[in-house]
Write an enzyme that holds these catalytic residues in place. Structure first.
Site, PDB file in Angstrom:
ATOM      1  N   LYS A  91      13.573   2.701  -6.089  1.00  0.00           N
ATOM      2  CA  LYS A  91      12.202   3.174  -6.272  1.00  0.00           C
ATOM      3  C   LYS A  91      12.143   4.698  -6.226  1.00  0.00           C
ATOM      4  O   LYS A  91      11.359   5.318  -6.959  1.00  0.00           O
ATOM      5  CB  LYS A  91      11.292   2.551  -5.222  1.00  0.00           C
ATOM      6  CG  LYS A  91      11.116   1.054  -5.419  1.00  0.00           C
ATOM      7  CD  LYS A  91       9.928   0.500  -4.681  1.00  0.00           C
ATOM      8  CE  LYS A  91       9.656  -0.935  -5.134  1.00  0.00           C
ATOM      9  NZ  LYS A  91       8.457  -1.512  -4.514  1.00  0.00           N
ATOM     10  N   LYS A 117      -4.939  -1.393  15.844  1.00  0.00           N
ATOM     11  CA  LYS A 117      -5.572  -0.625  14.774  1.00  0.00           C
ATOM     12  C   LYS A 117      -6.767   0.181  15.287  1.00  0.00           C
ATOM     13  O   LYS A 117      -7.031   1.293  14.803  1.00  0.00           O
ATOM     14  CB  LYS A 117      -5.982  -1.552  13.629  1.00  0.00           C
ATOM     15  CG  LYS A 117      -4.793  -2.096  12.841  1.00  0.00           C
ATOM     16  CD  LYS A 117      -3.951  -0.967  12.249  1.00  0.00           C
ATOM     17  CE  LYS A 117      -2.842  -1.474  11.355  1.00  0.00           C
ATOM     18  NZ  LYS A 117      -2.054  -0.378  10.743  1.00  0.00           N
ATOM     19  N   SER A 140      -7.105   0.117   9.817  1.00  0.00           N
ATOM     20  CA  SER A 140      -7.569  -1.135   9.218  1.00  0.00           C
ATOM     21  C   SER A 140      -9.017  -1.354   9.601  1.00  0.00           C
ATOM     22  O   SER A 140      -9.463  -0.895  10.659  1.00  0.00           O
ATOM     23  CB  SER A 140      -6.734  -2.317   9.721  1.00  0.00           C
ATOM     24  OG  SER A 140      -7.289  -3.554   9.302  1.00  0.00           O
ATOM     25  N   TYR A 161      -3.434  -7.206  16.936  1.00  0.00           N
ATOM     26  CA  TYR A 161      -3.480  -6.347  15.750  1.00  0.00           C
ATOM     27  C   TYR A 161      -4.762  -5.517  15.757  1.00  0.00           C
ATOM     28  O   TYR A 161      -4.734  -4.310  15.486  1.00  0.00           O
ATOM     29  CB  TYR A 161      -3.401  -7.211  14.492  1.00  0.00           C
ATOM     30  CG  TYR A 161      -3.400  -6.444  13.194  1.00  0.00           C
ATOM     31  CD1 TYR A 161      -2.228  -5.896  12.682  1.00  0.00           C
ATOM     32  CD2 TYR A 161      -4.572  -6.279  12.453  1.00  0.00           C
ATOM     33  CE1 TYR A 161      -2.219  -5.205  11.483  1.00  0.00           C
ATOM     34  CE2 TYR A 161      -4.577  -5.589  11.253  1.00  0.00           C
ATOM     35  CZ  TYR A 161      -3.400  -5.059  10.770  1.00  0.00           C
ATOM     36  OH  TYR A 161      -3.396  -4.372   9.575  1.00  0.00           O
ATOM     37  N   ASN A 190       2.136   4.679   7.668  1.00  0.00           N
ATOM     38  CA  ASN A 190       1.622   3.473   7.022  1.00  0.00           C
ATOM     39  C   ASN A 190       2.324   2.185   7.449  1.00  0.00           C
ATOM     40  O   ASN A 190       1.770   1.104   7.279  1.00  0.00           O
ATOM     41  CB  ASN A 190       1.745   3.652   5.498  1.00  0.00           C
ATOM     42  CG  ASN A 190       1.396   2.401   4.732  1.00  0.00           C
ATOM     43  OD1 ASN A 190       0.224   2.040   4.615  1.00  0.00           O
ATOM     44  ND2 ASN A 190       2.403   1.708   4.215  1.00  0.00           N
ATOM     45  N   ILE A 204       0.827  -1.204   0.000  1.00  0.00           N
ATOM     46  CA  ILE A 204       0.000   0.000   0.000  1.00  0.00           C
ATOM     47  C   ILE A 204       0.862   1.255   0.000  1.00  0.00           C
ATOM     48  O   ILE A 204       0.593   2.214  -0.731  1.00  0.00           O
ATOM     49  CB  ILE A 204      -0.946  -0.002   1.217  1.00  0.00           C
ATOM     50  CG1 ILE A 204      -1.978  -1.130   1.099  1.00  0.00           C
ATOM     51  CG2 ILE A 204      -1.654   1.348   1.355  1.00  0.00           C
ATOM     52  CD1 ILE A 204      -2.810  -1.337   2.353  1.00  0.00           C
ATOM     53  N   ILE A 217      -6.352  -6.643   1.336  1.00  0.00           N
ATOM     54  CA  ILE A 217      -5.694  -6.099   0.153  1.00  0.00           C
ATOM     55  C   ILE A 217      -4.593  -7.059  -0.293  1.00  0.00           C
ATOM     56  O   ILE A 217      -3.907  -7.670   0.532  1.00  0.00           O
ATOM     57  CB  ILE A 217      -5.083  -4.707   0.448  1.00  0.00           C
ATOM     58  CG1 ILE A 217      -6.143  -3.765   1.052  1.00  0.00           C
ATOM     59  CG2 ILE A 217      -4.495  -4.099  -0.823  1.00  0.00           C
ATOM     60  CD1 ILE A 217      -7.332  -3.460   0.165  1.00  0.00           C
ATOM     61  N   THR A 246      -1.423  -7.690  -0.832  1.00  0.00           N
ATOM     62  CA  THR A 246      -0.057  -7.236  -0.554  1.00  0.00           C
ATOM     63  C   THR A 246       0.676  -8.332   0.212  1.00  0.00           C
ATOM     64  O   THR A 246       0.073  -9.308   0.670  1.00  0.00           O
ATOM     65  CB  THR A 246      -0.044  -5.948   0.294  1.00  0.00           C
ATOM     66  OG1 THR A 246      -0.616  -6.232   1.580  1.00  0.00           O
ATOM     67  CG2 THR A 246      -0.830  -4.831  -0.376  1.00  0.00           C
TER      68      THR A 246
END
Length: 281
Positions: A74, A192, A173, A188, A119, A47, A221, A223
């Protein structure tokens, strides 16, 4: 002379009403980030990388953060592809001193920071917490997913206060709203949920100096952070998601661009769910 109207939540605002910003009349110009400096933690992939590239496409100079996966190539790509200034910074967000050092380096290198996306995060993959011995895994989640966000916010907030403007976007999230199944991940979820409420709380505090704070709550997502899930678990995710699939990182960037840009100058304390409808039923 009429009596001054003073804010209940932020007396430091002075007499009300406050002055509205002067905005461009073209809606596309509202979403432009030209002349802005954006900093995105956890942006070597997933993300974070999608957001960093989207911000560069919108014209922002971008500071990329990484920890284990070097991102210098990058940063060079963003410069060559979009003609913006970009640089990669290695940082351990669980170390407040490292966070402060890197944010100060970015301000020195770029001149300022206008947009900050907190993030960086890690997933809980140890199952029911009652079966986990000790507290190391709990500490790992909270240190990165909550404390790391706070360290970043606390430091960049000083820059925003000095500039009397800024946009902080916290990647929370849907797990901060619901209890995930079939996988169980209480630490988690707790971290969040705290991130979502931290954004709301800071939005009230920071309004006094013109900065905005919001959060985004992605669903499942595609990822690397979701690589722990086996095919059978993913099938259950699809069954529980009204759109019947996982989202792509590119399907999130519109929400981040909105919150980063002048399109959202009256949006603060919001949590935007981008979860395929998961939290609706």
């Amino acid at each position: 002379m009429s009596e001054e109207i003073i804010s209940f939540t932020n007396p430091a605002l002075g007499p009300l009403p406050t002055k509205a910003p002067q905005l461009p009349s073209n809606v596309l110009d509202l979403f432009s980030l030209k002349g802005k400096v954006a900093s995105v933690t956890g942006s070597s992939g997933g993300i974070g990388w999608a957001v960093a590239e989207a911000f560069a496409q919108a014209g922002a100079d971008v500071a990329i953060w990484y920890n284990s996966k070097p991102a210098d190539a990058k940063a060079e790509y963003l410069t060559e592809k979009y003609g913006v200034k970009a640089k990669a910074y290695k940082c351990n967000v669980t170390d407040p001193n490292d966070v402060s050092k890197v944010i100060n380096e970015i301000e020195k290198d770029f001149g300022t920071i206008d947009i900050f996306v907190a993030n960086a995060g890690v997933a809980w993959t140890d199952g029911p917490e009652i079966d986990v011995q000790g507290y190391d895994q709990w500490k790992k989640i909270v240190d990165c997913d909550l404390n790391g966000v706070y360290y970043c916010a606390h430091t960049v907030g000083q820059i925003f206060k000095k500039n009397k403007s800024g946009s902080l976007i916290i990647t929370s999230s849907m797990s901060g709203t619901i209890v995930n199944i079939p996988q169980l991940q209480a630490p988690y979820n707790a971290a969040k949920a705290a991130c979502t409420h931290l954004a709301k709380s800071l939005s009230v505090e920071w309004a006094s100096f013109g900065a905005r704070v919001n959060s985004i709550s992605p669903g499942y997502i595609l990822t690397d952070i979701a690589d722990f899930a086996d095919p059978e678990m993913k099938k259950k995710w699809w069954q529980l998601t009204p759109l019947g699939r996982e989202g792509l990182p590119q399907e999130l960037v519109g929400a981040y661009l909105y919150l980063a840009s002048n399109a959202s100058t009256y949006t603060t304390g919001s949590n935007i769910a981008v979860d395929g409808g998961y939290t609706c039923p």
